[in-house]
Every structure is written in structure tokens, then in C-alpha cells.
Design an enzyme around this catalytic site. Structure first.
Site, PDB file in Angstrom:
ATOM      1  N   SER A 103       0.858  -1.185   0.000  1.00 12.59           N
ATOM      2  CA  SER A 103       0.000   0.000   0.000  1.00 12.59           C
ATOM      3  C   SER A 103       0.894   1.235   0.000  1.00 12.59           C
ATOM      4  O   SER A 103       1.704   1.415   0.901  1.00 12.59           O
ATOM      5  CB  SER A 103      -0.878  -0.044   1.257  1.00 12.59           C
ATOM      6  OG  SER A 103      -1.646   1.121   1.385  1.00 12.59           O
ATOM      7  N   LYS A 162      -1.385  -0.910  -4.272  1.00 15.64           N
ATOM      8  CA  LYS A 162      -2.560  -0.132  -3.851  1.00 15.64           C
ATOM      9  C   LYS A 162      -2.096   1.293  -3.619  1.00 15.64           C
ATOM     10  O   LYS A 162      -1.081   1.514  -2.954  1.00 15.64           O
ATOM     11  CB  LYS A 162      -3.118  -0.744  -2.570  1.00 15.64           C
ATOM     12  CG  LYS A 162      -3.952   0.162  -1.679  1.00 15.64           C
ATOM     13  CD  LYS A 162      -4.692  -0.673  -0.632  1.00 15.64           C
ATOM     14  CE  LYS A 162      -4.919   0.089   0.659  1.00 15.64           C
ATOM     15  NZ  LYS A 162      -5.614  -0.746   1.672  1.00 15.64           N
ATOM     16  N   LYS A 221      -3.204   5.248  -2.357  1.00 12.33           N
ATOM     17  CA  LYS A 221      -4.185   6.040  -1.622  1.00 12.33           C
ATOM     18  C   LYS A 221      -4.606   7.193  -2.516  1.00 12.33           C
ATOM     19  O   LYS A 221      -3.748   7.838  -3.156  1.00 12.33           O
ATOM     20  CB  LYS A 221      -3.544   6.579  -0.343  1.00 12.33           C
ATOM     21  CG  LYS A 221      -3.186   5.478   0.652  1.00 12.33           C
ATOM     22  CD  LYS A 221      -4.442   4.880   1.271  1.00 12.33           C
ATOM     23  CE  LYS A 221      -4.121   3.872   2.353  1.00 12.33           C
ATOM     24  NZ  LYS A 221      -5.340   3.351   2.991  1.00 12.33           N
ATOM     25  N   ASP A 243      -7.417   3.196  -2.832  1.00 10.80           N
ATOM     26  CA  ASP A 243      -8.132   3.259  -1.544  1.00 10.80           C
ATOM     27  C   ASP A 243      -8.380   4.720  -1.195  1.00 10.80           C
ATOM     28  O   ASP A 243      -7.442   5.503  -1.053  1.00 10.80           O
ATOM     29  CB  ASP A 243      -7.277   2.583  -0.459  1.00 10.80           C
ATOM     30  CG  ASP A 243      -7.988   2.506   0.894  1.00 10.80           C
ATOM     31  OD1 ASP A 243      -9.130   2.995   1.002  1.00 10.80           O
ATOM     32  OD2 ASP A 243      -7.391   1.950   1.837  1.00 10.80           O
ATOM     33  N   GLU A 293     -11.403   0.954  -3.065  1.00  8.22           N
ATOM     34  CA  GLU A 293     -11.682   0.639  -1.660  1.00  8.22           C
ATOM     35  C   GLU A 293     -12.310   1.847  -0.963  1.00  8.22           C
ATOM     36  O   GLU A 293     -11.778   2.958  -1.031  1.00  8.22           O
ATOM     37  CB  GLU A 293     -10.353   0.248  -1.002  1.00  8.22           C
ATOM     38  CG  GLU A 293     -10.485  -0.289   0.408  1.00  8.22           C
ATOM     39  CD  GLU A 293      -9.133  -0.712   0.993  1.00  8.22           C
ATOM     40  OE1 GLU A 293      -8.165  -0.945   0.215  1.00  8.22           O
ATOM     41  OE2 GLU A 293      -9.025  -0.816   2.214  1.00  8.22           O
ATOM     42  N   ASP A 326     -14.078  -1.416   3.366  1.00  8.98           N
ATOM     43  CA  ASP A 326     -13.136  -1.530   4.482  1.00  8.98           C
ATOM     44  C   ASP A 326     -13.850  -0.972   5.722  1.00  8.98           C
ATOM     45  O   ASP A 326     -14.501  -1.721   6.463  1.00  8.98           O
ATOM     46  CB  ASP A 326     -11.854  -0.746   4.122  1.00  8.98           C
ATOM     47  CG  ASP A 326     -10.834  -0.658   5.244  1.00  8.98           C
ATOM     48  OD1 ASP A 326     -11.141  -1.063   6.373  1.00  8.98           O
ATOM     49  OD2 ASP A 326      -9.707  -0.160   5.014  1.00  8.98           O
ATOM     50  N   LYS A 354     -10.075  -6.915   8.009  1.00  8.29           N
ATOM     51  CA  LYS A 354      -9.037  -6.546   8.974  1.00  8.29           C
ATOM     52  C   LYS A 354      -9.469  -7.136  10.301  1.00  8.29           C
ATOM     53  O   LYS A 354     -10.573  -6.822  10.786  1.00  8.29           O
ATOM     54  CB  LYS A 354      -8.914  -5.026   9.099  1.00  8.29           C
ATOM     55  CG  LYS A 354      -8.302  -4.359   7.874  1.00  8.29           C
ATOM     56  CD  LYS A 354      -8.199  -2.862   8.056  1.00  8.29           C
ATOM     57  CE  LYS A 354      -7.609  -2.219   6.796  1.00  8.29           C
ATOM     58  NZ  LYS A 354      -7.713  -0.757   6.829  1.00  8.29           N
ATOM     59  N   GLY A 411      -4.235  -4.174   5.792  1.00  8.48           N
ATOM     60  CA  GLY A 411      -3.197  -3.872   6.778  1.00  8.48           C
ATOM     61  C   GLY A 411      -3.548  -2.649   7.595  1.00  8.48           C
ATOM     62  O   GLY A 411      -4.377  -1.819   7.190  1.00  8.48           O
TER      63      GLY A 411
HETATM   64  O1  LIG Z   1      -0.615  -1.771   6.450  1.00  7.52           O
HETATM   65  C1  LIG Z   1      -0.371  -1.090   5.427  1.00  7.52           C
HETATM   66  O2  LIG Z   1       0.615  -1.287   4.731  1.00  7.52           O
HETATM   67  C2  LIG Z   1      -1.265   0.025   5.000  1.00  7.52           C
HETATM   68  C3  LIG Z   1      -2.675  -0.333   4.989  1.00  7.52           C
HETATM   69  C4  LIG Z   1      -3.605   0.813   4.842  1.00  7.52           C
HETATM   70  O3  LIG Z   1      -3.822   1.198   3.726  1.00  7.52           O
HETATM   71  C5  LIG Z   1      -4.210   1.453   6.030  1.00  7.52           C
HETATM   72  C6  LIG Z   1      -3.403   1.798   7.102  1.00  7.52           C
HETATM   73  C7  LIG Z   1      -3.920   2.430   8.223  1.00  7.52           C
HETATM   74  C8  LIG Z   1      -5.266   2.731   8.259  1.00  7.52           C
HETATM   75  C9  LIG Z   1      -6.091   2.369   7.186  1.00  7.52           C
HETATM   76  C10 LIG Z   1      -5.577   1.716   6.084  1.00  7.52           C
HETATM   77  C11 LIG Z   1      -6.539   1.269   5.016  1.00  7.52           C
HETATM   78  O4  LIG Z   1      -6.449   0.191   4.450  1.00  7.52           O
HETATM   79  O5  LIG Z   1      -7.483   1.977   4.769  1.00  7.52           O
HETATM   80 MG   LIG Z   2      -8.683   0.909   3.408  1.00  8.77          MG
END
Ligand SMILES: O=C(O)CCC(=O)c1ccccc1C(=O)O
Ligand SMILES: [Mg+2]
Length: 375
Positions: free
Chosen positions: A136, A162, A164, A189, A214, A239, A263, A291
Site C-alpha cells: 500500500s 494499492k 491512496k 483506496d 476501496e 473496508d 481486517k 493492513g
Molecule cells: O498496512 C499497510 O501497509 C497500509 C494499509 C492501509 O492502507 C491502512 C493503514 C492504516 C489505516 C487504514 C488503512 C486502510 O487500508 O485503509
Molecule cells: Mg482501506
């Protein structure tokens, strides 16, 4: 299992790279590490994924400390536990507080598996000996920096990227990524950064051949996601909106998503994660393990649950070295060509490193069955 002691530790760890999402930037990771000790002298371990601030979900390190200390730990001590599935049942009278519940339940699951000298993955009914993972990538200072990071992770062999997104860091960067890497498995995401007013912008995501988008809409929404999914070709993955198998049942009925991110912390534990997995499997909905920037103990739990067969999409469980100068487990989590070999040792299969844990612990509290509980 008879529990002799529960230890809560508040750890603080420096991230190698700050992690930016649509809701903010994480520089340090504060979290609660749970150790449960049995009368036989074995320990089970888990991490809470609650962060220092309530920007992903409501829970925080402090709310978890309170709920665990004053309500959940006394329930754990109330009577012996014969199977970890009983823990979520016992916690049922306490509303919400999923991450707090999951951390204690996860430590009991690890202890249970260690007592049976069985890998946690096997105790959960997992069938895979290796799992596929992606990475991510947070919001970066520039498009060039983002492309550079993606290139590095592709070279490392991660199975999907992935990114953001948020309004203004979405169509532009996806276009740039697709120009440079036309065929890679790619997803986005949004962490709830849009509303239905952004329909045109969201519909334009269909141009980028994304595996999924996401959680584009509200953190507690199912209804608007259903409306959006009916207009998008790209599968929506939920999520933040999912806390239970019941939530998934409703999401399926409404058509709110085509994929579910599991999760363990967000859904209250491994037992509920498995229920969600089974429900999705029976509806042909693929799942994957999200994650929460976990340290090694949390990462080990994610690996174990991902061995269930309907975890068919790569998860977020990147290597320890992607996040930390030195993780809290031995060995650290290693990823080769996007694959993690599932450990065969009992329990989570990685040993918590007590020296490293002590270095990172800000404070700790020991609870015994005769501790003075307020509740
Ligand atoms: O663990 C990782 O590598 C990142 C995962 C991640 O995107 C995330 C990390 C913290 C809070 C929310 C999210 C999410 O998936 O939305
Ligand atoms: Mg997410």
C-alpha cells in the site's frame, strides 16, 4: 486454558517512511501489545490496531486501554476458556470496541495454538503454505516520487500496488501510473474521501482498469455505496463500513460491494474474520487481508488468517523492512517475489523479541485475576 496474567504494553515505534492517507499522516506508530499468560507458563500475543487518533475509526490507544482494563480483561478472567471462539461470545455484552476485543481474542488464539503445538494458521483451518501480498503506497509529495516508489515495489516483486487517493490526487496520478505501468494489478483506496456528489469523478475511475476501489464513501455507509456500485464497472471493496458478518450480509443484500477487505482488528477478532470469510465464500465474494501498519505480531496474525482459501486477492502484509528499522519479532516477516512462506512453528510462528519490546515500551500494566478492577 486458565489465564494467570494479562499484560498490556503501550509501544511507540518510528516508521521508516511517513504514511499519508486521505485522513492524515502517520510518522510514529503507537499501539497496545497484549500478552496473555497461562498457568502452564506459555504466552499468547497480539497487537491492537487502534491508533493514537480516531481518524480511521473511533477507537484509539487510550479508549482501548480503558475498555480492555475495565471491562474486557475482567471478562477474560471470569471463568476458564476451552476454545478461543468463546472469547467473542463472552465479549458480546460490550458494544463495539472491535479493536480492543480483537487484540485480547487474538492473544488467546495464539496461546491456544501454542498449547496444542499447532501453527495458528492450522488452528484457524487455513489451507495455504504460502500467501501472496501486495503493498500500500501512501500519498506522496509528488507524482515522480509516487512512480519511483511503485517501480521499487514492483522490482521487489509485490503482487499488486494499492495507492491512496483523495480529490485532487486521484485521476491525475492514476493516469500517470497507467502511462508508466499499463498492465500491473492496481487498486485505489479512498478512505471515505468522496460523496455521491463526486459521481462523475468516481465514474471516471472505470477508465483505469483497477482491480477495485476501496471505501470511496462514508465510513459507516452501505446505502450510498450500493448506489455507486450500480453505476461503476470497477468493483467496490468495503473496508471501514464492515464490522461483522452481519454487516457483510447487509452489504451483499444491498449490492454495496463486490469484494471485502477483512481486517482482524476492525471486525473484533479472528473468529469473526473467519465468519466473514465463510459468508463471502458462499456468496462468491473474494476477500483479502487489509493492513493497519502493524508491527510484527499483528503482521503474523494477518499471515495466519490469509491462509484461509477465500483470501484470493493479495493482502497489504508487506515485509517488516518496508516499515521498520527493526521489528519486534524473530525472524522478521520477509517477502520474496510477493510471497510469504507461512511459518510452521506453533502459534503465530514468530517469537516476540522481549529486548526490542522493552526498548519500545512507554508503559505497561500487569493484570491478575485478583487485580482491583473498577467494573
Ligand atoms: O498496512 C499497510 O501497509 C497500509 C494499509 C492501509 O492502507 C491502512 C493503514 C492504516 C489505516 C487504514 C488503512 C486502510 O487500508 O485503509
Ligand atoms: Mg482501506
Amino acid at each position: 486454558m486458565e489465564l494467570k496474567q494479562v499484560i498490556l504494553r503501550h509501544l511507540k515505534m518510528k516508521l521508516l517512511h511517513p504514511f499519508t492517507t486521505s485522513v492524515g499522516t502517520e510518522v510514529d506508530k503507537d499501539f497496545i501489545l497484549v500478552e496473555v499468560k497461562s498457568k502452564d507458563g506459555l504466552s499468547g500475543w497480539a497487537e491492537s490496531v487502534a491508533a493514537i487518533d480516531p481518524t480511521y475509526k473511533e477507537e484509539t490507544v487510550k479508549t482501548n486501554w480503558h475498555i480492555m482494563s475495565d471491562f474486557l480483561i475482567p471478562l477474560l478472567f471470569r471463568e476458564p476458556i476451552t476454545h478461543p471462539d468463546q472469547v467473542s461470545q463472552r465479549f458480546n455484552p460490550i458494544r463495539g470496541n472491535y479493536m480492543a476485543k480483537a487484540a485480547l481474542e487474538g492473544a488467546v488464539w495464539d496461546l491456544y495454538a501454542r498449547e496444542r503445538e499447532q501453527p495458528l494458521a492450522k488452528a484457524l483451518g487455513g489451507t495455504k503454505s504460502r500467501i501472496e501480498v501486495g503493498v500500500s503506497v501512501g500519498i506522496q509529495d509528488s507524482e515522480e516520487e509516487l512512480l519511483h516508489r511503485i517501480e521499487k515495489h514492483l522490482r521487489q516483486g509485490y503482487k499488486r500496488i494499492k495507492v491512496k487517493i483523495r480529490p485532487g490526487w486521484d485521476l491525475n496520478i492514476l493516469e500517470a501510473i497507467r502511462k508508466r505501468f499499463p498492465d500491473i494489478p492496481l487498486m485505489a483506496d479512498a478512505n471515505c474521501a468522496y460523496t455521491l456528489k463526486d459521481m462523475d469523478r468516481l465514474a471516471a475511475l472505470d477508465d483505469f482498469n483497477l482491480t477495485m476501489i476501496e471505501q470511496p464513501l462514508g465510513f459507516d455507509d452501505l446505502v450510498d455505496h450500493a448506489q455507486l456500485q450500480s453505476k461503476l464497472k470497477t468493483p467496490i471493496c468495503l473496508d471501514e463500513s464492515i464490522h461483522s458478518a452481519e454487516d457483510v450480509r447487509k452489504a451483499i443484500q444491498l449490492g454495496s460491494c463486490k469484494i471485502v477487505n477483512i481486517k482482524i482488528g476492525r471486525v473484533g477478532g479472528l473468529t469473526e474474520s473467519r465468519k466473514i470469510h465463510d459468508l463471502c465464500e458462499s456468496h462468491h465474494i473474494p476477500v483479502w487481508c487489509g493492513g493497519m501498519v502493524e508491527a510484527g505480531v499483528g503482521r503474523a496474525h494477518n499471515i495466519a488468517i490469509t491462509t484461509l482459501p477465500n483470501f484470493v486477492l493479495p493482502g497489504d502484509t508487506a515485509s517488516s523492512s518496508h516499515y521498520w528499522a527493526r521489528d519486534i519479532i524473530d525472524p522478521e516477516v520477509e517477502v520474496h517475489d510477493g510471497i510469504i512462506e507461512v511459518p510452521e512453528k506453533p502459534g503465530i510462528g514468530f517469537e516476540p523479541n522481549r529486548k526490542r519490546i522493552d526498548e519500545l515500551t512507554l508503559y505497561a500494566r500487569h493484570f491478575n485475576p485478583d487485580s482491583p478492577f473498577i467494573a
